[in-house]
Design a protein around this motif. Structure first.
Motif, PDB file in Angstrom:
ATOM      1  N   LYS A  31       0.857  -1.316  -0.004  1.00  0.00           N
ATOM      2  CA  LYS A  31      -0.057   0.042   0.015  1.00  0.00           C
ATOM      3  C   LYS A  31       0.816   1.076  -0.164  1.00  0.00           C
ATOM      4  N   TYR A  32       2.295   1.124   0.086  1.00  0.00           N
ATOM      5  CA  TYR A  32       2.905   2.485   0.073  1.00  0.00           C
ATOM      6  C   TYR A  32       4.062   2.441  -1.277  1.00  0.00           C
ATOM      7  N   ALA A  33       4.077   3.595  -1.684  1.00  0.00           N
ATOM      8  CA  ALA A  33       5.310   4.035  -2.385  1.00  0.00           C
ATOM      9  C   ALA A  33       6.512   4.169  -1.819  1.00  0.00           C
ATOM     10  N   MET A  34       7.485   3.670  -2.339  1.00  0.00           N
ATOM     11  CA  MET A  34       8.664   3.880  -1.574  1.00  0.00           C
ATOM     12  C   MET A  34       9.966   4.918  -2.279  1.00  0.00           C
ATOM     13  N   GLY A  35      10.481   5.520  -1.443  1.00  0.00           N
ATOM     14  CA  GLY A  35      11.716   6.214  -1.989  1.00  0.00           C
ATOM     15  C   GLY A  35      13.113   6.278  -1.378  1.00  0.00           C
ATOM     16  N   ILE A  51       9.709   4.501  -6.122  1.00  0.00           N
ATOM     17  CA  ILE A  51       8.684   3.619  -6.854  1.00  0.00           C
ATOM     18  C   ILE A  51       7.367   3.600  -6.463  1.00  0.00           C
ATOM     19  N   ASN A  52       6.309   3.323  -7.022  1.00  0.00           N
ATOM     20  CA  ASN A  52       4.979   3.108  -6.537  1.00  0.00           C
ATOM     21  C   ASN A  52       4.862   1.703  -6.305  1.00  0.00           C
ATOM     22  N   TRP A  53       3.490   1.285  -5.918  1.00  0.00           N
ATOM     23  CA  TRP A  53       3.368   0.085  -5.250  1.00  0.00           C
ATOM     24  C   TRP A  53       3.713  -1.049  -6.438  1.00  0.00           C
TER      25      TRP A  53
END
Length: 125
Positions: A31-35, A51-53
């Motif tokens: 459920k989370y986008a990560m950076g 990067i998106n989910w």
């Protein structure tokens, strides 16, 4: 809450490679986008990659395009940053961050809600 723990930093020479990993725990990782961000001594924390989910949307800092690759493994609750052709100017503390994926993929610090403690990357010339 989401807990983030980075690993994989170290001291390398210019031209070498490193792979950073960020292990997450807490709420559903997908459920989370990560950076990834980085902060060099005396400088502001800057965006590196996100990067998106699904992995279908990715952004990079211009200076790392073609050298760094962000990826995620939702089944392992992990996001990675493969860094090739490292340069001395890549030296910094690298931070993993997360924000809810129901917002546009962030490239600014304020877009992110959760942060890891950081891992040091030092590139010698």
């Amino acid at each position: 809450q989401v807990q983030l723990v980075e690993s994989g930093g170290g001291l390398v020479q210019a031209g070498d490679s490193l792979r950073l990993s960020c292990a997450t725990s807490g709420r559903t990782f997908s459920k989370y986008a990560m950076g990834w961000f980085r902060q060099a001594p005396g400088k502001e924390r800057e965006f590196v990659a996100a990067i998106n989910w699904s992995g279908g949307m990715i952004h990079y800092l211009d200076s790392v395009k073609g050298r760094f690759t962000i990826s995620r493994e939702n089944a392992k609750n992990t996001v990675n940053l493969q860094m090739n052709s490292l340069k001395p100017e890549d030296t910094a503390v690298y931070y993993c961050a997360a924000h809810s994926d129901d917002r546009p993929l962030g490239t600014r610090r304020y877009a992110y809600d959760y942060w890891g403690q950081g891992t040091q990357v030092t590139v010698s010339s």
